[in-house]
Structure formats: structure tokens, C-alpha cells
Design a protein around this motif. Sequence first.
Motif, mmCIF file in Angstrom:
data_model
loop_
_atom_site.group_PDB
_atom_site.id
_atom_site.type_symbol
_atom_site.label_atom_id
_atom_site.label_comp_id
_atom_site.label_asym_id
_atom_site.label_seq_id
_atom_site.Cartn_x
_atom_site.Cartn_y
_atom_site.Cartn_z
ATOM 1 N N MET A 1 3.215 -10.031 -11.780
ATOM 2 C CA MET A 1 3.289 -9.898 -10.023
ATOM 3 C C MET A 1 1.936 -9.258 -9.206
ATOM 4 O O MET A 1 1.516 -9.413 -7.988
ATOM 5 C CB MET A 1 4.512 -9.116 -9.951
ATOM 6 C CG MET A 1 5.053 -9.199 -7.936
ATOM 7 S SD MET A 1 6.247 -8.518 -7.832
ATOM 8 C CE MET A 1 6.407 -6.820 -7.222
ATOM 9 N N VAL A 2 1.448 -8.262 -10.003
ATOM 10 C CA VAL A 2 0.159 -7.398 -9.376
ATOM 11 C C VAL A 2 -0.927 -7.883 -9.248
ATOM 12 O O VAL A 2 -1.469 -8.075 -8.603
ATOM 13 C CB VAL A 2 0.021 -5.527 -10.448
ATOM 14 C CG1 VAL A 2 -0.905 -5.304 -9.677
ATOM 15 C CG2 VAL A 2 0.878 -5.091 -10.247
ATOM 16 N N VAL A 3 -1.162 -9.123 -10.550
ATOM 17 C CA VAL A 3 -2.834 -9.900 -9.869
ATOM 18 C C VAL A 3 -1.937 -11.360 -8.842
ATOM 19 O O VAL A 3 -3.564 -11.114 -8.389
ATOM 20 C CB VAL A 3 -2.626 -10.713 -11.329
ATOM 21 C CG1 VAL A 3 -3.697 -11.673 -11.135
ATOM 22 C CG2 VAL A 3 -2.971 -9.944 -12.571
ATOM 23 N N ALA A 4 -1.457 -11.908 -9.001
ATOM 24 C CA ALA A 4 -0.838 -12.263 -7.742
ATOM 25 C C ALA A 4 -0.593 -11.820 -5.956
ATOM 26 O O ALA A 4 -1.672 -12.516 -5.553
ATOM 27 C CB ALA A 4 0.627 -13.414 -8.114
ATOM 28 N N LEU A 5 -0.197 -10.729 -5.864
ATOM 29 C CA LEU A 5 -0.833 -9.610 -4.567
ATOM 30 C C LEU A 5 -1.754 -9.498 -4.837
ATOM 31 O O LEU A 5 -2.228 -9.221 -3.601
ATOM 32 C CB LEU A 5 0.712 -8.673 -4.939
ATOM 33 C CG LEU A 5 0.521 -7.432 -4.147
ATOM 34 C CD1 LEU A 5 0.986 -8.409 -2.788
ATOM 35 C CD2 LEU A 5 1.185 -6.742 -3.905
ATOM 36 N N ILE A 6 -2.951 -9.008 -5.913
ATOM 37 C CA ILE A 6 -4.276 -8.560 -5.257
ATOM 38 C C ILE A 6 -5.067 -10.025 -4.451
ATOM 39 O O ILE A 6 -5.765 -9.483 -4.124
ATOM 40 C CB ILE A 6 -4.780 -8.334 -7.028
ATOM 41 C CG1 ILE A 6 -4.088 -6.657 -7.415
ATOM 42 C CG2 ILE A 6 -6.693 -7.765 -6.478
ATOM 43 C CD1 ILE A 6 -4.463 -7.035 -8.675
ATOM 44 N N ILE A 7 -5.121 -11.085 -6.019
ATOM 45 C CA ILE A 7 -5.243 -12.511 -5.304
ATOM 46 C C ILE A 7 -4.167 -12.690 -4.241
ATOM 47 O O ILE A 7 -5.185 -12.929 -3.026
ATOM 48 C CB ILE A 7 -4.880 -13.459 -5.969
ATOM 49 C CG1 ILE A 7 -5.018 -13.279 -7.524
ATOM 50 C CG2 ILE A 7 -4.871 -15.092 -5.592
ATOM 51 C CD1 ILE A 7 -5.169 -14.182 -8.658
ATOM 52 N N ALA A 8 -3.899 -12.237 -4.490
ATOM 53 C CA ALA A 8 -2.790 -12.549 -2.159
ATOM 54 C C ALA A 8 -3.748 -11.513 -1.042
ATOM 55 O O ALA A 8 -3.834 -12.024 0.067
ATOM 56 C CB ALA A 8 -1.011 -12.643 -1.759
ATOM 57 N N VAL B 1 1.512 0.186 -2.918
ATOM 58 C CA VAL B 1 3.264 0.186 -3.105
ATOM 59 C C VAL B 1 3.502 -0.114 -4.299
ATOM 60 O O VAL B 1 4.842 -0.122 -4.987
ATOM 61 C CB VAL B 1 4.432 -0.046 -1.732
ATOM 62 C CG1 VAL B 1 5.806 0.503 -1.486
ATOM 63 C CG2 VAL B 1 3.736 1.151 -0.543
ATOM 64 N N THR B 2 3.564 -2.374 -4.200
ATOM 65 C CA THR B 2 3.831 -2.997 -5.725
ATOM 66 C C THR B 2 3.146 -1.604 -6.441
ATOM 67 O O THR B 2 4.417 -2.476 -7.565
ATOM 68 C CB THR B 2 3.448 -3.978 -4.553
ATOM 69 O OG1 THR B 2 4.141 -4.535 -3.745
ATOM 70 C CG2 THR B 2 4.124 -5.434 -5.489
ATOM 71 N N THR B 3 2.505 -1.374 -6.584
ATOM 72 C CA THR B 3 1.250 -1.193 -8.135
ATOM 73 C C THR B 3 2.757 -0.165 -8.091
ATOM 74 O O THR B 3 3.022 -0.532 -9.886
ATOM 75 C CB THR B 3 0.338 -0.799 -8.121
ATOM 76 O OG1 THR B 3 -0.570 -1.869 -7.279
ATOM 77 C CG2 THR B 3 -0.368 -0.429 -9.259
ATOM 78 N N VAL B 4 3.084 0.693 -7.826
ATOM 79 C CA VAL B 4 3.902 2.032 -7.896
ATOM 80 C C VAL B 4 5.878 1.399 -8.291
ATOM 81 O O VAL B 4 5.993 2.615 -8.957
ATOM 82 C CB VAL B 4 4.073 2.735 -6.812
ATOM 83 C CG1 VAL B 4 4.378 3.950 -7.291
ATOM 84 C CG2 VAL B 4 2.358 4.191 -6.771
ATOM 85 N N ILE B 5 5.585 0.914 -7.318
ATOM 86 C CA ILE B 5 6.436 -0.078 -7.745
ATOM 87 C C ILE B 5 7.109 -0.207 -9.379
ATOM 88 O O ILE B 5 7.809 -0.253 -10.231
ATOM 89 C CB ILE B 5 7.633 -0.777 -6.907
ATOM 90 C CG1 ILE B 5 7.969 -0.067 -5.591
ATOM 91 C CG2 ILE B 5 8.658 -1.574 -7.370
ATOM 92 C CD1 ILE B 5 7.898 -0.862 -4.479
#
Length: 183
Positions: free
Chosen positions: A1-8, A49-53
Amino acid sequence: MVVALIIACEVGFWVLLGIGILLRYVAKMPKASTVVLLCEPVLEVVLFVTTVIDLRNGAEPDWKHGLAAVYIGYSAALGHSTVKWVDARVAHRFFGGPPPVKPAKYGVARTLHEWKTAGRWVLAAVIAMALLQGGIWYVGDDGEIGSLRDWQLKMLFLIGINVAIALSYTLFPKRERSASSAS
């Protein structure tokens, strides 16, 4: 999920930049353009925030969390200069703006340019290292923090490269070739 968010976040950065440029030059709405461009840091906050969660929910820190810290560091330190660089080139190429100012090629002016560039990269690396250290403290000694430490070492390497480049321009400034040596 973190990788997808970095790309997003990266895609979102360029989409917001495109919308900001369109608002500024096509729609002739510079204030709206500025508002859109000021929304870009929200992407980094969401990623943070997503990474911390993700870590709080028990994910083992790995390269993805390190990459998120590096991306945030880059965006914070170099995002503004990237926006200015793109804006100047789009304005000139498509909307009759003045040509972008090119950095000096020689002498003290070039050395100062290289130190400013190095300073931005050093700031990006320091921000990333601070976020990585926060992750290390957050996870604690019980967690697997090796990948976060590896990213910190990569950031030290990045600092070293940028300082070495700037230092080389200080110690061995590039000089313009004289007319007699050019022939």
C-alpha cells in the motif's frame, strides 16, 4: 500500500502542477493556480500519515517506508524549485514568456549555483534522515530497523556526493576558454 501511495503522490504532484500551469496560463487565473500548487504539500502529509499508520498497525519497517521518507524529503526541499523550473519553461515555450534563466557556466557564479543546488539536496537528505530516525524511534529496538538505517546511510552518501561536486567547483572553478586557447 505504501508503494502505491508513493506512486499516487508522484502522479498527484505532476497532475497538480499541470492543473496549476493550465490555470495560470490558459484560464488566466494566477490566484487559483497558486492555491492548487499550494495543495501539493498535502500529498506529502497524506503519505507521512499513511506510513505512520502502516507502522503502527504492525508492519515491519522496510525499503518502502524508507522510500516514503526520501520522497517526502525530496518534495519538501526540491518541490518548489521543480515547480519554478517547469513553470519557467512552460511559460517560455508555450505562452511567450521570457527564456528561462540559465545558470552561469563559469567562475564564482557557477560555484554559487552548485552550492545552492547541493544545499537543496542536503536539505532533502536531512529531512529524509530525520523522518527515518523518527521511524526508528517509533518502532523501537524490538523492531527490524535495518532497512531504515540503510536508507540513512544512502542519504549520507547523497550528501557526500553533492558536497563533493560543489567543493570541486570551489577548488577547481570552471573557467571560460580564452580565444587563443580555443584555436
